[in-house]
Design a protein around this motif. Sequence first.
Motif, PDB file in Angstrom:
ATOM      1  N   LEU A  94       0.816  -1.213   0.000  1.00 50.02           N
ATOM      2  CA  LEU A  94       0.000   0.000   0.000  1.00 50.02           C
ATOM      3  C   LEU A  94       0.850   1.264   0.000  1.00 50.02           C
ATOM      4  N   ASP A  95       2.103   1.158   0.399  1.00 55.38           N
ATOM      5  CA  ASP A  95       2.989   2.312   0.387  1.00 55.38           C
ATOM      6  C   ASP A  95       3.233   2.799  -1.043  1.00 55.38           C
ATOM      7  N   LEU A  96       3.073   1.913  -2.011  1.00 52.80           N
ATOM      8  CA  LEU A  96       3.257   2.276  -3.418  1.00 52.80           C
ATOM      9  C   LEU A  96       2.035   2.991  -3.994  1.00 52.80           C
ATOM     10  N   CYS A  97       0.912   2.919  -3.306  1.00 51.93           N
ATOM     11  CA  CYS A  97      -0.323   3.549  -3.771  1.00 51.93           C
ATOM     12  C   CYS A  97      -0.202   5.064  -3.649  1.00 51.93           C
ATOM     13  N   LEU A  98      -0.519   5.767  -4.724  1.00 50.76           N
ATOM     14  CA  LEU A  98      -0.443   7.225  -4.731  1.00 50.76           C
ATOM     15  C   LEU A  98      -1.758   7.879  -4.335  1.00 50.76           C
ATOM     16  N   SER A  99      -2.771   7.065  -4.075  1.00 51.72           N
ATOM     17  CA  SER A  99      -4.113   7.553  -3.724  1.00 51.72           C
ATOM     18  C   SER A  99      -4.707   8.411  -4.840  1.00 51.72           C
ATOM     19  N   CYS A 100      -4.464   8.009  -6.068  1.00 55.67           N
ATOM     20  CA  CYS A 100      -4.959   8.780  -7.214  1.00 55.67           C
ATOM     21  C   CYS A 100      -6.351   8.340  -7.656  1.00 55.67           C
ATOM     22  N   LYS A 101      -6.814   7.205  -7.161  1.00 51.71           N
ATOM     23  CA  LYS A 101      -8.128   6.626  -7.460  1.00 51.71           C
ATOM     24  C   LYS A 101      -8.255   6.107  -8.886  1.00 51.71           C
ATOM     25  N   ALA A 102      -7.158   6.031  -9.641  1.00 52.16           N
ATOM     26  CA  ALA A 102      -7.216   5.482 -10.994  1.00 52.16           C
ATOM     27  C   ALA A 102      -7.617   4.014 -10.964  1.00 52.16           C
ATOM     28  N   CYS A 103      -7.222   3.300  -9.912  1.00 51.52           N
ATOM     29  CA  CYS A 103      -7.549   1.879  -9.818  1.00 51.52           C
ATOM     30  C   CYS A 103      -9.049   1.663  -9.796  1.00 51.52           C
ATOM     31  N   LYS A 104      -9.773   2.542  -9.125  1.00 50.96           N
ATOM     32  CA  LYS A 104     -11.230   2.393  -9.014  1.00 50.96           C
ATOM     33  C   LYS A 104     -11.901   2.549 -10.370  1.00 50.96           C
ATOM     34  N   THR A 105     -11.434   3.500 -11.170  1.00 55.21           N
ATOM     35  CA  THR A 105     -12.056   3.726 -12.473  1.00 55.21           C
ATOM     36  C   THR A 105     -11.632   2.679 -13.500  1.00 55.21           C
ATOM     37  N   GLU A 106     -10.425   2.126 -13.346  1.00 55.86           N
ATOM     38  CA  GLU A 106      -9.927   1.152 -14.312  1.00 55.86           C
ATOM     39  C   GLU A 106     -10.239  -0.293 -13.941  1.00 55.86           C
ATOM     40  N   CYS A 107     -10.579  -0.551 -12.693  1.00 51.67           N
ATOM     41  CA  CYS A 107     -10.856  -1.911 -12.228  1.00 51.67           C
ATOM     42  C   CYS A 107     -12.267  -2.327 -12.648  1.00 51.67           C
ATOM     43  N   PRO A 108     -12.417  -3.524 -13.234  1.00 57.42           N
ATOM     44  CA  PRO A 108     -13.750  -3.968 -13.674  1.00 57.42           C
ATOM     45  C   PRO A 108     -14.764  -4.090 -12.531  1.00 57.42           C
ATOM     46  N   VAL A 109     -14.291  -4.295 -11.305  1.00 62.11           N
ATOM     47  CA  VAL A 109     -15.220  -4.388 -10.167  1.00 62.11           C
ATOM     48  C   VAL A 109     -15.088  -3.178  -9.235  1.00 62.11           C
ATOM     49  N   ALA A 110     -14.447  -2.120  -9.701  1.00 57.17           N
ATOM     50  CA  ALA A 110     -14.322  -0.835  -9.008  1.00 57.17           C
ATOM     51  C   ALA A 110     -13.730  -0.952  -7.605  1.00 57.17           C
ATOM     52  N   VAL A 111     -12.612  -1.677  -7.493  1.00 59.07           N
ATOM     53  CA  VAL A 111     -11.914  -1.777  -6.209  1.00 59.07           C
ATOM     54  C   VAL A 111     -11.247  -0.435  -5.927  1.00 59.07           C
ATOM     55  N   ASP A 112     -11.526   0.129  -4.783  1.00 59.32           N
ATOM     56  CA  ASP A 112     -10.986   1.432  -4.403  1.00 59.32           C
ATOM     57  C   ASP A 112      -9.832   1.239  -3.426  1.00 59.32           C
ATOM     58  N   MET A 113      -8.616   1.116  -3.963  1.00 56.24           N
ATOM     59  CA  MET A 113      -7.443   0.883  -3.121  1.00 56.24           C
ATOM     60  C   MET A 113      -7.162   2.082  -2.211  1.00 56.24           C
ATOM     61  N   THR A 114      -7.548   3.282  -2.644  1.00 57.42           N
ATOM     62  CA  THR A 114      -7.349   4.457  -1.810  1.00 57.42           C
ATOM     63  C   THR A 114      -8.137   4.331  -0.514  1.00 57.42           C
ATOM     64  N   ALA A 115      -9.367   3.842  -0.614  1.00 54.19           N
ATOM     65  CA  ALA A 115     -10.184   3.643   0.586  1.00 54.19           C
ATOM     66  C   ALA A 115      -9.567   2.567   1.470  1.00 54.19           C
ATOM     67  N   TYR A 116      -9.069   1.488   0.857  1.00 55.82           N
ATOM     68  CA  TYR A 116      -8.407   0.435   1.629  1.00 55.82           C
ATOM     69  C   TYR A 116      -7.170   0.979   2.331  1.00 55.82           C
ATOM     70  N   LYS A 117      -6.383   1.767   1.597  1.00 54.46           N
ATOM     71  CA  LYS A 117      -5.161   2.314   2.178  1.00 54.46           C
ATOM     72  C   LYS A 117      -5.493   3.238   3.344  1.00 54.46           C
ATOM     73  N   SER A 118      -6.484   4.063   3.168  1.00 53.81           N
ATOM     74  CA  SER A 118      -6.888   4.992   4.217  1.00 53.81           C
ATOM     75  C   SER A 118      -7.313   4.245   5.480  1.00 53.81           C
ATOM     76  N   GLU A 119      -8.144   3.230   5.315  1.00 50.55           N
ATOM     77  CA  GLU A 119      -8.596   2.450   6.466  1.00 50.55           C
ATOM     78  C   GLU A 119      -7.444   1.671   7.091  1.00 50.55           C
ATOM     79  N   TYR A 120      -6.597   1.103   6.249  1.00 46.08           N
ATOM     80  CA  TYR A 120      -5.441   0.357   6.743  1.00 46.08           C
ATOM     81  C   TYR A 120      -4.562   1.247   7.615  1.00 46.08           C
ATOM     82  N   LEU A 121      -4.239   2.449   7.117  1.00 48.61           N
ATOM     83  CA  LEU A 121      -3.378   3.352   7.881  1.00 48.61           C
ATOM     84  C   LEU A 121      -4.049   3.827   9.165  1.00 48.61           C
TER      85      LEU A 121
END
Length: 129
Positions: free
Chosen positions: A20-47
């Motif tokens: 998750l340290d590599l995540c820039l929190s840009c939210k591109a993953c959510k728009t490009e992921c076919p199931v809209a996984v929001d890694m930014t939200a995961y990273k935020s909760e994780y931290l």
Amino acid sequence: MLAGALRKEGFQSKAVHEALDLCLSCKACKTECPVAVDMTAYKSEYLAQRYKHRPHPLHHYIFGFADLLARLGSITPALTNAVLTGRFTSPLIKRIVGVAQERQLPRLAGKSYKKQDWRATKPPTCLAH
């Protein structure tokens, strides 16, 4: 972690932190992921969970309060710039903060933007005329 594979380590997992340290929190993953996984939200909760009831690393506070530190440094900008660019102090600050030694630390302006006397400044001349 989401599947329960890291139950022992949980939010203190080094592997999850590194990923998750590599995540820039840009939210591109959510728009490009076919199931809209929001890694930014995961990273935020994780931290939030990782540092719950624990102090953050020093560089989190330094970058988090950069505006306050700049305001304090602007009281004596020449001294602040001397410390930030000093032969011995600059490498030490970079090491503590976690900034690459090859980078230059930003310098503060000698005069505050708010304290500028803009009436005394000539307006720019138009090159089109």
